[in-house]
Design an enzyme around this catalytic site. Sequence first.
Site, mmCIF file in Angstrom:
data_model
loop_
_atom_site.group_PDB
_atom_site.id
_atom_site.type_symbol
_atom_site.label_atom_id
_atom_site.label_comp_id
_atom_site.label_asym_id
_atom_site.label_seq_id
_atom_site.Cartn_x
_atom_site.Cartn_y
_atom_site.Cartn_z
ATOM 1 N N ARG A 41 84.407 24.999 40.181
ATOM 2 C CA ARG A 41 84.697 26.385 40.670
ATOM 3 C C ARG A 41 86.089 26.667 40.653
ATOM 4 O O ARG A 41 86.805 25.742 41.218
ATOM 5 C CB ARG A 41 83.737 26.659 41.922
ATOM 6 C CG ARG A 41 82.570 26.335 42.003
ATOM 7 C CD ARG A 41 81.561 26.960 42.997
ATOM 8 N NE ARG A 41 80.044 26.658 42.960
ATOM 9 C CZ ARG A 41 79.320 27.380 42.053
ATOM 10 N NH1 ARG A 41 79.717 28.273 41.370
ATOM 11 N NH2 ARG A 41 78.042 26.881 42.204
ATOM 12 N N ASP A 42 86.490 27.926 40.306
ATOM 13 C CA ASP A 42 87.812 28.200 40.475
ATOM 14 C C ASP A 42 88.201 28.508 41.838
ATOM 15 O O ASP A 42 87.390 28.882 42.687
ATOM 16 C CB ASP A 42 88.082 29.699 39.709
ATOM 17 C CG ASP A 42 89.463 30.089 39.529
ATOM 18 O OD1 ASP A 42 89.887 29.990 38.278
ATOM 19 O OD2 ASP A 42 90.174 30.249 40.417
ATOM 20 N N ILE A 43 89.197 28.050 42.254
ATOM 21 C CA ILE A 43 89.838 28.014 43.492
ATOM 22 C C ILE A 43 90.000 29.340 44.245
ATOM 23 O O ILE A 43 90.066 29.680 45.390
ATOM 24 C CB ILE A 43 91.122 27.212 43.525
ATOM 25 C CG1 ILE A 43 91.287 26.435 45.003
ATOM 26 C CG2 ILE A 43 92.318 27.781 43.139
ATOM 27 C CD1 ILE A 43 92.492 25.394 45.031
ATOM 28 N N ASN A 99 92.064 32.867 28.699
ATOM 29 C CA ASN A 99 93.389 33.385 28.478
ATOM 30 C C ASN A 99 93.987 32.441 27.527
ATOM 31 O O ASN A 99 94.112 31.200 27.823
ATOM 32 C CB ASN A 99 93.878 33.413 29.947
ATOM 33 C CG ASN A 99 93.233 34.421 30.784
ATOM 34 O OD1 ASN A 99 92.635 35.682 30.195
ATOM 35 N ND2 ASN A 99 92.782 34.198 32.023
ATOM 36 N N GLU A 107 98.015 30.585 32.704
ATOM 37 C CA GLU A 107 98.787 29.980 33.806
ATOM 38 C C GLU A 107 98.827 28.411 33.573
ATOM 39 O O GLU A 107 99.811 27.781 33.982
ATOM 40 C CB GLU A 107 98.534 30.474 34.977
ATOM 41 C CG GLU A 107 98.996 32.030 35.376
ATOM 42 C CD GLU A 107 98.761 32.492 36.671
ATOM 43 O OE1 GLU A 107 97.851 31.909 37.475
ATOM 44 O OE2 GLU A 107 99.047 33.728 36.781
ATOM 45 N N VAL A 108 97.647 28.026 33.422
ATOM 46 C CA VAL A 108 97.335 26.405 33.444
ATOM 47 C C VAL A 108 97.233 25.975 31.855
ATOM 48 O O VAL A 108 96.218 26.637 31.248
ATOM 49 C CB VAL A 108 96.201 26.157 34.196
ATOM 50 C CG1 VAL A 108 95.882 24.539 34.155
ATOM 51 C CG2 VAL A 108 96.263 26.352 35.726
ATOM 52 N N HIS A 112 90.770 26.355 29.154
ATOM 53 C CA HIS A 112 89.752 26.486 30.229
ATOM 54 C C HIS A 112 89.118 27.734 29.704
ATOM 55 O O HIS A 112 89.834 28.883 29.716
ATOM 56 C CB HIS A 112 90.101 26.292 31.497
ATOM 57 C CG HIS A 112 91.370 27.336 31.981
ATOM 58 N ND1 HIS A 112 92.492 26.851 31.490
ATOM 59 C CD2 HIS A 112 91.349 28.420 32.430
ATOM 60 C CE1 HIS A 112 93.571 27.995 31.964
ATOM 61 N NE2 HIS A 112 92.872 28.639 32.375
ATOM 62 N N HIS A 114 86.767 30.715 31.143
ATOM 63 C CA HIS A 114 86.586 31.427 32.679
ATOM 64 C C HIS A 114 85.086 31.745 32.516
ATOM 65 O O HIS A 114 85.129 32.780 31.324
ATOM 66 C CB HIS A 114 87.511 32.366 33.105
ATOM 67 C CG HIS A 114 88.817 32.137 33.310
ATOM 68 N ND1 HIS A 114 89.168 31.981 34.590
ATOM 69 C CD2 HIS A 114 89.934 31.980 32.621
ATOM 70 C CE1 HIS A 114 90.585 31.865 34.631
ATOM 71 N NE2 HIS A 114 90.927 31.481 33.241
HETATM 72 P P1 5GP Z 1 94.559 31.066 33.536
HETATM 73 O O1 5GP Z 1 95.470 32.083 34.337
HETATM 74 O O2 5GP Z 1 95.381 29.860 33.252
HETATM 75 O O3 5GP Z 1 93.599 31.378 32.575
HETATM 76 O O4 5GP Z 1 93.534 30.685 34.902
HETATM 77 C C1 5GP Z 1 94.063 29.439 35.451
HETATM 78 C C2 5GP Z 1 92.843 29.585 36.890
HETATM 79 O O5 5GP Z 1 93.031 28.324 37.406
HETATM 80 C C3 5GP Z 1 93.171 30.621 37.728
HETATM 81 O O6 5GP Z 1 91.868 31.431 37.632
HETATM 82 C C4 5GP Z 1 93.296 29.718 39.068
HETATM 83 O O7 5GP Z 1 92.623 30.295 40.213
HETATM 84 C C5 5GP Z 1 92.721 28.708 38.780
HETATM 85 N N1 5GP Z 1 93.314 27.352 39.559
HETATM 86 C C6 5GP Z 1 94.525 27.125 39.761
HETATM 87 N N2 5GP Z 1 94.847 25.880 40.308
HETATM 88 C C7 5GP Z 1 93.546 25.528 40.626
HETATM 89 C C8 5GP Z 1 93.101 24.376 41.320
HETATM 90 O O8 5GP Z 1 93.890 23.417 42.024
HETATM 91 N N3 5GP Z 1 91.734 24.228 41.486
HETATM 92 C C9 5GP Z 1 90.935 25.193 40.860
HETATM 93 N N4 5GP Z 1 89.612 24.925 40.954
HETATM 94 N N5 5GP Z 1 91.259 26.086 39.989
HETATM 95 C C10 5GP Z 1 92.354 26.229 40.295
#
Ligand code: 5GP
Length: 130
Positions: A41-43, A99, A107-108, A112, A114
Amino acid sequence: MAGALPYTAPVSPTDCLFCRIVAGEIPATVVRETGTTLAFRDIDPKAPVHVLVIPKEHYADVATLAQDDPGLTAEVLATAAAVAEDEGLLGDGFRLMFNTGAYGGQEVFHVHAHLLGGAPLGPMLAGNLT
Ligand code: 5GP
Ligand code: ZN
């Protein structure tokens, strides 16, 4: 081997947040695990159901993953579909989103998907960008 896209900052797996979740070094609410994929699950959920689906192996983004390992790409999608079914999303539908890079708002930099659902998700983008 296909190279990383120009905007993908190089990340060593030991520095990578999602690699550390795979390694069990950072806790996550895991909803499904296979030999090659993990769903958790997303945090900071943006919908009633917001699950991230990743390959356990580190790839920076979906383009790199798809170019280097189409089979693993399919396994990520299959895990996303299984989670969608488990979460009861198949009837009303859901959104599956990668993304990618700066314009995509990534951002990560561990690829991944979503998986979003559980309510009407509205338009695909906030506004018309043309
Ligand atoms: P991006 O913007 O890279 O597509 O999405 C990164 C996602 O990772 C975001 O929706 C953010 O809420 C989620 N996220 C960031 N840090 C963590 C974490 O430590 N644990 C979990 N479960 N999700 C995270
Ligand atoms: Zn990683």
